[in-house]
Design a protein around this motif. Structure first.
Motif, PDB file in Angstrom:
ATOM      1  N   THR A   1     -95.656  -5.153 -44.365  1.00 59.17           N
ATOM      2  CA  THR A   1     -96.681  -4.288 -45.733  1.00 59.17           C
ATOM      3  C   THR A   1     -98.159  -4.906 -45.312  1.00 59.17           C
ATOM      4  OG1 THR A   1     -96.129  -5.423 -47.139  1.00 59.17           O
ATOM      5  CG2 THR A   1     -94.478  -3.529 -46.703  1.00 59.17           C
ATOM      6  N   GLU A   2     -99.360  -4.350 -45.666  1.00 58.99           N
ATOM      7  CA  GLU A   2    -100.058  -4.815 -45.873  1.00 58.99           C
ATOM      8  C   GLU A   2    -100.018  -5.585 -47.026  1.00 58.99           C
ATOM      9  OE1 GLU A   2    -104.883  -3.235 -47.581  1.00 58.99           O
ATOM     10  OE2 GLU A   2    -103.265  -1.882 -46.961  1.00 58.99           O
ATOM     11  N   ARG A   3    -100.518  -6.810 -47.131  1.00 60.16           N
ATOM     12  CA  ARG A   3    -101.667  -8.428 -47.650  1.00 60.16           C
ATOM     13  C   ARG A   3    -101.876  -7.654 -49.047  1.00 60.16           C
ATOM     14  NH1 ARG A   3    -104.163 -13.375 -45.664  1.00 60.16           N
ATOM     15  NH2 ARG A   3    -106.108 -12.587 -47.149  1.00 60.16           N
ATOM     16  N   THR A   4    -101.477  -8.261 -50.329  1.00 58.16           N
ATOM     17  CA  THR A   4    -102.782  -8.222 -51.080  1.00 58.16           C
ATOM     18  C   THR A   4    -103.249  -9.434 -52.260  1.00 58.16           C
ATOM     19  OG1 THR A   4    -101.351  -6.478 -51.703  1.00 58.16           O
ATOM     20  CG2 THR A   4    -102.901  -7.307 -53.806  1.00 58.16           C
TER      21      THR A   4
ATOM     22  N   ARG B   1    -101.127 -14.878 -53.517  1.00 60.77           N
ATOM     23  CA  ARG B   1    -101.277 -13.296 -52.413  1.00 60.77           C
ATOM     24  C   ARG B   1     -99.487 -12.761 -52.119  1.00 60.77           C
ATOM     25  NH1 ARG B   1    -103.808 -16.200 -48.144  1.00 60.77           N
ATOM     26  NH2 ARG B   1    -105.780 -15.642 -48.617  1.00 60.77           N
TER      27      ARG B   1
ATOM     28  N   TYR C   1     -97.314  -9.808 -50.527  1.00 62.80           N
ATOM     29  CA  TYR C   1     -96.654  -8.799 -49.731  1.00 62.80           C
ATOM     30  C   TYR C   1     -95.622  -7.742 -50.214  1.00 62.80           C
ATOM     31  CZ  TYR C   1     -98.825 -11.625 -45.424  1.00 62.80           C
ATOM     32  OH  TYR C   1     -99.094 -11.886 -45.063  1.00 62.80           O
TER      33      TYR C   1
ATOM     34  N   ASP D   1     -90.014 -11.155 -39.484  1.00 63.09           N
ATOM     35  CA  ASP D   1     -90.948 -10.650 -39.764  1.00 63.09           C
ATOM     36  C   ASP D   1     -90.978  -9.364 -38.069  1.00 63.09           C
ATOM     37  OD1 ASP D   1     -91.492 -12.213 -37.427  1.00 63.09           O
ATOM     38  OD2 ASP D   1     -93.110 -13.081 -38.204  1.00 63.09           O
TER      39      ASP D   1
ATOM     40  N   SER E   1     -95.055  -3.289 -51.587  1.00 65.45           N
ATOM     41  CA  SER E   1     -95.346  -2.257 -52.222  1.00 65.45           C
ATOM     42  C   SER E   1     -95.887  -2.582 -53.508  1.00 65.45           C
ATOM     43  CB  SER E   1     -94.597  -0.866 -52.012  1.00 65.45           C
ATOM     44  OG  SER E   1     -93.103  -1.322 -52.876  1.00 65.45           O
TER      45      SER E   1
END
Length: 411
Positions: free
Chosen positions: A267-270, A346, A348, A240, A350
């Motif tokens: 990146t944004e978490r999904t 969960r 991380y 990170d 694209s």
């Protein structure tokens, strides 16, 4: 007046009785033979000096006895419930010849109690220091004339030994050594902690013609095998912004596109939720096994303290998948009005939605077809006729053969 030695002995005896009662209650001990063996052997005698009785006699305490130069455990005394389970799986009887692969002394002593004076117990380990310690402790405990210990690599074979009625492997094995099958009696059993895509299950196998079939399975964890049977994981490090890392551990092959994960933790978490729930206190270990078998790109996760992933401990489990430019891992959230949790993924990267959706798809498949059932395993050595592999079975290739798994719900 009762002296310190007598007091310690009384306390240990009481601890053994309590341990047996707990193992009986939990179903880990089911026969009188195993119960009597656990009661007879002084567990504390085989522990490192200074080990508290409450640790020595804990149901699920594994005690490390040796580490390598990097601090990694390479020998340990297995948890009491694991030893009891494996002894029950082996169905040992008086007079049997038993080979233990992986020495420590304690388990061999319990085997000797079950097979009796007319039985034969050989305990082998590749580490001469471990063997010396086990031999000394067995001698001191009165089992020196009932258990033979030998420093050798069991995977290379044992010349001059008659076939064994049971082979009990007490280290994590990535494959089944051909030598074990050669030394197993025609009606013998092999109890082995088999590593399957990173997930270990202790399986009891019996011969069925030219291959093996499982008779039972148990959840357990072991230190990994050394020597010819050693198998190294592949590890991919995801740093990170602070330099802390999430590690993705692959049992065999890293996906071709894993390089797409560079910078993924930034990146944004999904989050995606599966709709599959389970009540608190109910085991879902079969889900871990299902994912390991049916999820392409499956991996195990480890996270450094200080990473965003580590900060969520208690809400995630170290089972994941790589898909494209993303990785996803198993998570839970409260459900069932607080009486349980819902499984989800969960991710991380694209391709986070793709990875999380793939993981949730397998969670739902397990919920429909594998939940609440125990799979059956087979082992097919290289060179045998594989036409008998059940059509519904999944196949996992190893060096010396192939492991198969069949879930009753899929028949």
């Amino acid at each position: 007046m009762v002296g310190p030695a007598a007091s310690t002995s009384d306390a240990a005896g009481s601890s053994r009785a309590d341990l047996v009662a707990r193992l009986r209650e939990s179903g880990m001990i089911t026969t009188a033979a195993v119960e009597e063996a656990v009661l007879a052997v002084r567990r504390e005698h085989f522990m490192p000096a200074g080990t508290p009785l409450e640790v020595a006699y804990g149901v699920d305490n594994s005690v490390v006895t040796k580490r390598d130069e990097h601090g990694v455990a390479i020998s340990s005394v297995s948890a009491a419930y694991i030893q009891a389970q494996m002894l029950e799986q082996a169905s040992l009887r008086p007079g049997m010849r038993v080979l233990e692969v992986g020495s420590g002394g304690l388990n061999a002593a319990m085997i000797a109690e079950i097979v009796g004076e007319k039985g034969h117990v050989l305990s082998v380990d590749i580490d001469a220091e471990v063997v010396d310690r086990a031999g000394r402790l067995l001698d001191e405990a009165g089992y020196g004339n009932r258990v033979r210990v030998l420093a050798t690599d069991a995977g290379a074979g044992l010349l001059g030994e008659d076939p064994f009625n049971a082979i009990i492997v007490t280290v994590g094995a990535w494959d089944i050594a051909p030598a074990w099958l050669e030394q197993l009696a025609p009606d013998g059993v092999l109890v082995v902690p088999l590593i399957m895509n990173g997930v270990t299950r202790t399986i009891c196998f019996r011969r069925d013609g030219d291959h093996l079939v499982s008779t039972s399975m148990a959840v357990a964890g072991f230190v990994s095998m050394q020597g010819a049977g050693q198998h190294a994981e592949r590890v991919f490090l995801l740093p990170d912004s602070t330099g802390k890392q999430v590690k993705l551990r692959f049992d065999s092959t890293i996906p071709d596109d894993v390089n797409l994960l560079d910078g993924v933790l930034g990146t944004e978490r999904t989050d995606v939720w599966s709709g599959a729930s389970i009540r608190h206190g109910v085991s879902f270990a079969s889900l871990h096994l299902w994912l390991a078998w049916y999820m392409p790109g499956f991996c195990l996760l480890a996270a450094d303290e200080g990473t965003a992933v580590a900060s969520e401990r208690g809400r995630w489990f170290p089972f994941g998948v790589v898909r494209g430019a993303a990785f996803a891992y198993l998570v839970v959230r409260p459900d069932l009005d607080g009486a349980g949790v819902e499984f989800g993924a969960r991710a991380y990267g694209s391709d986070g939605k793709l990875a999380a959706a793939a993981l949730c798809e397998q969670i739902r498949a397990w919920d429909r077809e594998g939940r609440g059932t125990e799979p059956e395993f087979g082992y097919w050595p290289v060179g045998v006729d594989r036409s008998g592999i059940p059509p519904e079975a999944a196949v996992l290739d190893k060096h010396h053969g192939s492991v198969t798994i069949s879930w009753p719900a899929l028949d």
